[in-house]
Design a protein around this motif. Structure first.
Motif, short mmCIF file in Angstrom:
data_model
loop_
_atom_site.label_atom_id
_atom_site.label_comp_id
_atom_site.label_asym_id
_atom_site.label_seq_id
_atom_site.Cartn_x
_atom_site.Cartn_y
_atom_site.Cartn_z
N HIS A 178 -3.73 65.32 -11.64
CA HIS A 178 -4.20 66.71 -11.74
C HIS A 178 -5.28 66.88 -12.81
O HIS A 178 -5.38 67.91 -13.46
CB HIS A 178 -3.03 67.65 -12.03
CG HIS A 178 -1.86 67.45 -11.12
ND1 HIS A 178 -1.95 67.61 -9.76
CD2 HIS A 178 -0.58 67.07 -11.39
CE1 HIS A 178 -0.76 67.35 -9.21
NE2 HIS A 178 0.07 67.01 -10.18
N THR A 179 -6.09 65.85 -13.01
CA THR A 179 -7.22 65.92 -13.92
C THR A 179 -8.50 65.56 -13.16
O THR A 179 -8.43 65.01 -12.05
CB THR A 179 -7.06 64.96 -15.11
OG1 THR A 179 -7.12 63.60 -14.64
CG2 THR A 179 -5.74 65.19 -15.84
N TYR A 188 -8.47 68.76 -18.01
CA TYR A 188 -7.03 68.71 -17.77
C TYR A 188 -6.54 69.99 -17.09
O TYR A 188 -7.29 70.98 -16.99
CB TYR A 188 -6.30 68.46 -19.10
CG TYR A 188 -6.47 67.02 -19.54
CD1 TYR A 188 -5.48 66.07 -19.30
CD2 TYR A 188 -7.66 66.59 -20.13
CE1 TYR A 188 -5.65 64.75 -19.67
CE2 TYR A 188 -7.84 65.26 -20.50
CZ TYR A 188 -6.83 64.35 -20.27
OH TYR A 188 -7.01 63.03 -20.62
N PRO A 189 -5.29 69.99 -16.56
CA PRO A 189 -4.86 71.04 -15.62
C PRO A 189 -5.07 72.48 -16.08
O PRO A 189 -5.60 73.30 -15.31
CB PRO A 189 -3.37 70.72 -15.43
CG PRO A 189 -3.28 69.25 -15.60
CD PRO A 189 -4.27 68.93 -16.68
N ASP A 190 -4.66 72.83 -17.30
CA ASP A 190 -4.78 74.24 -17.68
C ASP A 190 -6.24 74.65 -17.84
O ASP A 190 -6.61 75.79 -17.52
CB ASP A 190 -3.98 74.53 -18.95
CG ASP A 190 -4.45 73.70 -20.15
OD1 ASP A 190 -5.16 72.71 -19.94
OD2 ASP A 190 -4.10 74.06 -21.29
N LEU A 192 -8.71 73.32 -16.07
CA LEU A 192 -9.20 73.42 -14.69
C LEU A 192 -8.77 74.74 -14.07
O LEU A 192 -9.54 75.37 -13.32
CB LEU A 192 -8.68 72.24 -13.86
CG LEU A 192 -9.29 70.87 -14.18
CD1 LEU A 192 -8.49 69.77 -13.49
CD2 LEU A 192 -10.75 70.82 -13.76
N GLU A 193 -7.56 75.17 -14.37
CA GLU A 193 -7.07 76.44 -13.81
C GLU A 193 -7.92 77.61 -14.30
O GLU A 193 -8.31 78.49 -13.52
CB GLU A 193 -5.61 76.64 -14.20
CG GLU A 193 -4.99 77.90 -13.63
CD GLU A 193 -3.53 78.06 -14.03
OE1 GLU A 193 -2.95 79.11 -13.69
OE2 GLU A 193 -2.98 77.16 -14.69
#
Length: 608
Positions: A178-179, A188-190, A192-193
């Motif tokens: 998820h990166t 990284y995920p947060d 990207l969100e």
């Protein structure tokens, strides 16, 4: 914070500053109180490496025209504190831009504020301006309008890079889930969100009194964005960025976009760049300019007559008798290294009690230029070793009598030759050393021999060659060059053994023997498809087999290492092996010379 008293000079100045864990450079005009101040906002990751030199030149041009400038690294990037995997990076980057504006105002007393960003930096500048309010001028160079589209672009770029690395010899580990990778950097995920939800066309607040947009062409989306800002009562101009492709190149080849920057300067109401730009004076930072982290502290340093810039990393608990490490540039990349490798390595070494200095050679990063007309090749061929020696001298004066050099690619060459010429150097770690002697222009990158061998085993490659879809002349010329080099090296060895005739191959062997005589512990580390392996094989046999008789020289090929250390696996492998080298060879090694069998006479000594 009250404005700090600064030295009045007749030239524009640049001074390292630290605020809230962020590292930056403050550019002041000479002998005048600036009215306008600009904060430069970096793009993300590899693009920030590509534009570093040009970004500095823009800052210098603005300062020369009476405008104060602060350029800096976001948290978890460049020389700033933190890691890229820390949570909520996008939020931290926006907050750091706002803190940068406060620092610029406090330091210079400017009454009008502007933001200027490129790519994702332009997007961050727009978002920060909306939160700040009261921004006078906003320059957005090639802005990322949609975060979702930008993420998709990064994914495609990374997949293209991974595809280019698909050869059996190179083993790349699985990447964090998820990166998204981007040429040695990662989101990284947060983050990207948060980025996924960014769309500049949905902004509801006025960003600035004036907005300048630069784009490659008359895209519909940029026109819509300009119209959107005009509805918010912002004076909006749109210009074209024709030099973009030459700017966002490998840092070794990136060209400053003179026309685009002239357009920015004229938009600010000042003259464009001329041939006779004023010289910039580099000043030392304030004594309280410190970045602290769990295992140590870092301070910006300016040394050798204020010619060189670097960052000194000190451990909280020093290991008794340990050497200090000097990191030098790779190609045109400034001191942080590809993938921010040297920053990560320096802080990792601090946890083990080892100090380090990461410095810029002259004309690279933030160190002063010797001559604006010098090419990158000339900088390395003529001055780089002398520059590195100045770094060794600084560390020795700081209380570290023993120094270990570390470099990647061209930095490996500089490290090796600095070790040859400075008595304080006791160790040298050279990663992906492309050549031993700089005897001609070396900035051209060619495919390693393993890639040619791979292609020769592929019937499709032969079909493309025979049907004229691949230019055979270039391939033939390259293979001929390599064959001639091998034959010359072998003939040279025979001549030296028979009549002592000097050859280029003999100079290479003398280089390694001199390192052995000096007792310099030397590690030559290569990735499995690196072009430097062929040079090693020409002079010392496959994988350097003929170097095994040297007590202080070790060669190794690591199957997870790509050339620029873009992969996490490559960086982790090099870090671990460098630590082992320091622990096993330098800290516990003994200085002694052994007999060698390299075709040259060496005084016999007892072998360890």
């Amino acid at each position: 914070m009250a404005p700090r008293q600064h030295v009045v000079t007749t030239s524009p100045t640049m001074t390292p500053v630290i605020f809230d864990g962020c590292f930056g450079w403050l550019h002041r005009p000479a002998d005048r109180q600036p009215e306008l101040g600009i904060v430069l906002c970096n793009p993300f990751g590899y693009e920030a490496l590509c534009i570093y030199r040009g970004w500095r030149e823009l800052a210098e041009a603005l300062a020369a025209r009476g405008i104060a400038v602060l350029r800096f690294d976001y948290p978890g990037t460049g020389d700033s504190s933190g890691k890229e995997c820390d949570s909520r990076r996008l939020r931290a980057w926006l907050d750091s831009i706002k803190m940068a504006t406060a620092r610029l105002r406090a330091e210079t007393g400017v009454t009008r504020l502007g933001l200027c960003g490129l790519r994702l930096g332009a997007t961050l500048a727009a978002l920060a301006a909306e939160e700040l309010g009261g921004v006078d001028s906003l320059v957005m160079l090639m802005p990322v309008i949609s975060g979702r589209n930008y993420i998709r672009e990064l994914v495609l770029q990374h997949q293209s890079w991974l595809h280019a690395q698909q050869v059996p010899e190179l083993k790349l580990d699985a990447e964090p889930l998820h990166t998204v990778g981007a040429h040695g950097f990662r989101l990284y995920p947060d983050t990207l969100e948060m980025l996924h939800s960014v769309d500049l066309e949905r902004g509801t607040q006025r960003l600035a009194r004036r907005v300048l947009l630069h784009d490659l062409n008359e895209s519909t989306r940029v026109k819509r964005l300009a119209a959107h800002y005009q509805t918010q009562d912002a004076q909006t101009d749109v210009k074209w960025f024709g030099e973009y492709a030459k700017f966002l190149l490998d840092p070794s080849y990136s060209q400053t976009p003179v026309k685009a920057f002239d357009n920015v300067l004229e938009w600010f109401g000042v003259a464009g760049v001329t041939r006779n730009e004023p010289a910039v004076e580099m000043l030392a930072s304030a004594s309280n300019a410190v970045i602290e982290f769990a295992d140590g502290r870092e301070t910006p340093v300016v040394f050798d007559g204020n010619r060189y810039a670097g960052v000194f990393c000190q451990p909280l608990r020093a290991l008794e008798g340990a050497p200090a490490v000097l990191f030098v540039n790779t190609g045109g990349v400034h001191r942080i290294g590809d993938g921010r490798f040297t920053v990560l390595m320096a802080r990792r070494l601090a946890a083990q009690g080892i100090a380090s200095l990461r410095m810029d050679l002259s004309g690279l990063g933030d160190s002063l230029r010797r001559n604006d007309t010098l090419s990158l090749n000339a900088v390395y061929a003529r001055f780089a070793v002398a520059d590195a020696r100045a770094g060794v001298d600084w560390l020795a004066a700081a209380g570290y009598p023993k120094i270990v050099m570390f470099g990647v690619c061209s930095g490996a060459y500089v490290s090796l030759h600095t070790a040859l010429t400075h008595s304080a150097v006791v160790g040298c770690a050279a990663v992906n050393l492309p050549f031993f002697i700089w005897d001609r222009a070396r900035t051209r990158h060619v495919a390693p021999s393993v890639v040619y061998r791979q292609a020769m085993r592929n019937p499709r490659k032969w079909l493309r060659l025979l049907t004229g879809r691949v230019k055979g002349r270039a391939i033939t010329a390259e293979l001929t060059r390599r064959l001639v080099a091998r034959m010359a090296a072998r003939a040279g060895t025979a001549l030296e053994q028979l009549i002592g005739h000097h050859t280029p191959g003999g100079a290479v062997r003398k280089l390694m023997i001199e390192l052995e005589r000096r007792g310099v512990h030397t590690s030559l580390m290569y990735g499995p498809i690196d072009e430097g392996l062929e040079e090693l094989e020409i002079h010392f046999g496959p994988n350097g087999s003929r170097l095994k008789n040297l007590a202080h020289v070790a060669t190794t090929v690591v199957d997870t290492v790509d050339h620029a250390l873009f992969s996490c696996a490559a960086r982790d492998a090099v870090m671990a092996r460098f630590e082992a080298f320091l622990r096993e060879r330098v800290l516990n090694g003994r200085r002694e010379t052994v007999a060698t069998n390299l075709g040259l006479c060496v005084a016999p000594t007892q072998q360890r």
